[in-house]
Enzyme design. Structure first.
Site, PDB file in Angstrom:
ATOM      1  N   HIS A 236       0.871  -1.177   0.000  1.00 44.05           N
ATOM      2  CA  HIS A 236       0.000   0.000   0.000  1.00 44.05           C
ATOM      3  C   HIS A 236       0.902   1.219   0.000  1.00 44.05           C
ATOM      4  O   HIS A 236       1.877   1.270   0.759  1.00 44.05           O
ATOM      5  CB  HIS A 236      -0.879  -0.024   1.253  1.00 44.05           C
ATOM      6  N   ARG A 256      -6.624  10.311  -0.110  1.00 44.05           N
ATOM      7  CA  ARG A 256      -6.462  10.761  -1.501  1.00 44.05           C
ATOM      8  C   ARG A 256      -7.818  10.840  -2.203  1.00 44.05           C
ATOM      9  O   ARG A 256      -8.073  11.773  -2.955  1.00 44.05           O
ATOM     10  CB  ARG A 256      -5.497   9.843  -2.247  1.00 44.05           C
TER      11      ARG A 256
END
Ligand code: FAD
Length: 597
Positions: A236, A256
């Site tokens: 990740h 994000r």
């Protein structure tokens, strides 16, 4: 050894995460006497940590969304190596599974007109993740657990399964021990469903917790099942990097999705420098277009910060390597300068608290320092897409422990939906199988039970052997340094040599104390699984001489169309890992057409 207690069921589910709970509910509903066995307390499974949401093409925000778009996104995100049938079933059934959760009491965040709200995530064309703030996994577990308990399904918690028992070629049950007392327990059952989650604890920096030692993967291989796609491990892009004690803890992609951007030490939004050819057509190439996308998805392309995880993790890795990292070797993730504090606290309450408490950073005022962390394993037990059956009669797998669904790279949000869709399917089919075979009941072999007990107790009989924590630490170092984000043949060969040595060391472990709650002993048992899984990952990674998704070879940087037609399948043969290359199942023409538009 005293062989301990014995129980008889139709279906035994190993694991109480989303996949295990959903499977148990389905098996129970199909009329099977069902038990759930889990290593930790009920409610503690990995699933509870999931933050972002459940991907499902419900079309609540964007009516143009539908299963075909979700299917296409999933296959493209997986670099076309997914089992097409799993990706299809997943995209088709996820919306129903989310609605069913709601029916069972899950309280999702809402749109203004009262529908289940959906948020943006990397690789998904439309806002698609049903969520509850950034605590979606908690709500999912709470709902499923309440239902499983209300249905009266038996739960054996803090109980670790160490062996799948067989009767000839088929499953006969499972053997394990109570973590608290160290006493043995045997389950007699024609169907066993593995729902044990991932393998992250074999790596030094990971978002996974102590439980994820690849038990199900190793249990399956040792029972004669096959593993597929093991070379594909997802790093990740955003884990915490500071302070050292919290390194690896996840920073959700929702940061994000909700507007956060990545910057290097020079303040540059560097993701624009890393848009691969494959995603150029659908990715914004200016800051202006990227920023407009959050409110107008029809007329703008998505920001490069929301490329699939493998792309973003590699870009961060490259920036840090080029000397443009933060003081603690990460990159900046900035939402403070882009959204107002009230919005950040409402949308990302857990992230706000996590940084405040663990790093003394106020994410509404300052950027976060982040870097890649080992997060998810795409590889797992090779299963029949429709039923979750492995090649061993009576042995099923669902959730993270199963392979095929996510191909070379998983899209965020696609795991929680995977758990529900395939947990249910495995549960139903394991129950049908158990009911079908009622006329020829399975027999647990006492010799096998005794052997499993002796194997578990071995670390108590060895004198002057090694401490399991030392071996685990060295294994994590090997996997981090030699089998991590960027790989080469030379390093993978070194890794295999070292894993072999570690396996020899692990044959002579000594644990102190007795069988009552003894974490050193538990680790000595788990370590055998971690070693199996690590060898499988390294062997497959060495064999795949290309770069694709979660597998990047510095010595083979290109994606090779020929490898795009092949799966690497691993199995046990005479105590060792055996590897074969198999053709990838081909999708039918009507699905292929979706990629030609
Ligand atoms: P788990 O939830 O991992 O449960 C495994 C179960 O197996 C546990 O009960 C464990 O005790 C048991 N078990 C293991 N070994 C044994 C054994 N030997 N004997 C008995 N029991 C055993 N995915 C998304 O889709 N959306 C997200 O927003 C998201 N966020 C995430 C955030 C974090 C921090 C992490 C770590 C992951 C996230 N993921 C997300 C991924 C997702 O949460 C996991 O892939 C998923 O929860 C795995 O579920 P599972 O049911 O397969 O297994």
């Amino acid at each position: 050894a005293n062989l301990g207690e014995r129980h008889s069921y139709d279906v035994v589910v190993v694991g109480a995460g989303g996949a295990g709970l959903r499977a148990a509910i389905a098996a129970h509903d199909a009329g099977a006497r069902t038990a759930i066995v889990c290593k930790s307390l009920l409610g503690k499974a990995h699933t509870v940590m999931a933050e972002g949401g459940i991907a499902a093409a419900m079309g609540n925000l964007w009516p143009d969304d539908n299963w075909k778009v979700h299917f296409r996104d999933t296959m493209r995100g997986g670099k076309m190596l997914n089992h097409w049938r799993m990706a299809q079933l997943h995209a088709q059934e996820a919306p129903d599974r989310v609605l069913e959760l709601e029916e069972w009491g899950a309280l999702f965040d809402r749109t203004d007109d009262g529908l289940i709200s959906q948020r943006d995530f990397g690789g998904h064309r439309y806002a698609r993740l049903a969520h509850v703030g950034d605590r979606t996994g908690l709500e999912m577990i709470r709902t499923l657990q309440q239902r499983a308990v209300a249905l009266g399904i038996d739960v054996f918690m803090e109980c670790t399964i160490t062996e799948i028992l067989r009767d000839g070629d088929r499953v006969a049950g499972a053997f394990g021990y109570w973590r608290e007392s160290g006493r043995f327990i045997t389950f007699e059952a024609p169907s066993v469903i593995l729902a044990t989650g991932g393998v992250g604890k074999s790596f030094k920096v990971t978002s996974n917790s102590w439980e994820y030692t690849g038990d199900g993967h190793a249990l399956a291989v040792r029972a004669g099942a096959t593993l597929v796609n093991m070379e594909f491990v997802q790093f990740h892009p955003t884990g915490m990097v500071w302070p050292p004690s919290v390194r690896g803890i996840l920073v959700t992609e929702s940061v994000r999705g909700d507007g956060g951007v990545l910057k290097n030490s020079e303040g540059r939004r560097f993701m624009f420098d890393y848009i691969p050819e494959f995603f150029k057509a659908e990715t914004a190439d200016t800051i202006e277009e990227a920023d407009r996308w959050y409110t107008d998805k029809k007329n703008n392309r998505r920001p490069p910060e929301l490329l699939p995880r493998d792309e973003v993790a590699r870009a961060i890795n490259a920036e840090v390597k080029a000397g443009r990292g933060t003081p603690h070797g990460g990159i900046y993730l900035d939402i403070a300068s882009r959204r107002d504090p009230e919005y950040i606290r409402r949308r990302l309450p857990s992230m706000y608290h996590q940084f405040k408490e663990l790093a003394d950073v106020d994410i509404t005022k300052e950027p976060m320092e982040i870097g890649p962390t080992c997060h998810y394993v795409m590889g797992g037990v090779e299963v029949d897409p429709d039923t979750g059956a492995s090649v061993v009669a009576g042995l099923y797998a669902a959730g993270e422990v199963a392979g095929g669904m996510h191909g070379a790279n998983r899209l965020g949000g696609n795991s929680l939906s995977d758990l529900l869709v395939f947990g249910r399917r495995a549960g139903l089919n394991a129950a049908y199988y158990a009911i079908r075979t009622k006329d020829s009941p399975v027999q647990v072999d006492d010799v096998a039970v005794r052997a499993a007990g002796n194997a578990a107790l071995a670390p108590f009989t060895e004198e002057g052997g090694e401490n399991p924590y030392e071996v685990q630490k060295d294994l994590q170092e090997v996997m981090h340094n030699l089998v991590g984000i960027i790989r080469t043949a030379e390093e993978l060969e070194q890794a295999l040599g070292q894993i072999e040595k570690l396996a020899e060391r692990a044959e002579h472990l000594t644990v102190e104390g007795n069988r009552q709650y003894n974490p050193g002993w538990h680790l000595a048992i788990d370590l055998q699984n971690m070693l199996w899984v690590s060898e499988c990952i390294a062997r497959a990674a060495l064999t795949r001489t290309e770069s694709r998704g979660g597998h990047t070879r510095d010595d083979y940087p290109m994606t090779d169309p020929d490898w795009g037609t092949k799966n690497i399948v691993l199995r046990e043969k005479e105590g060792a890992v055996d590897l074969v290359i198999q053709p990838l199942p081909q999708m039918p023409a009507e699905l292929k057409a979706l990629f030609e538009q």
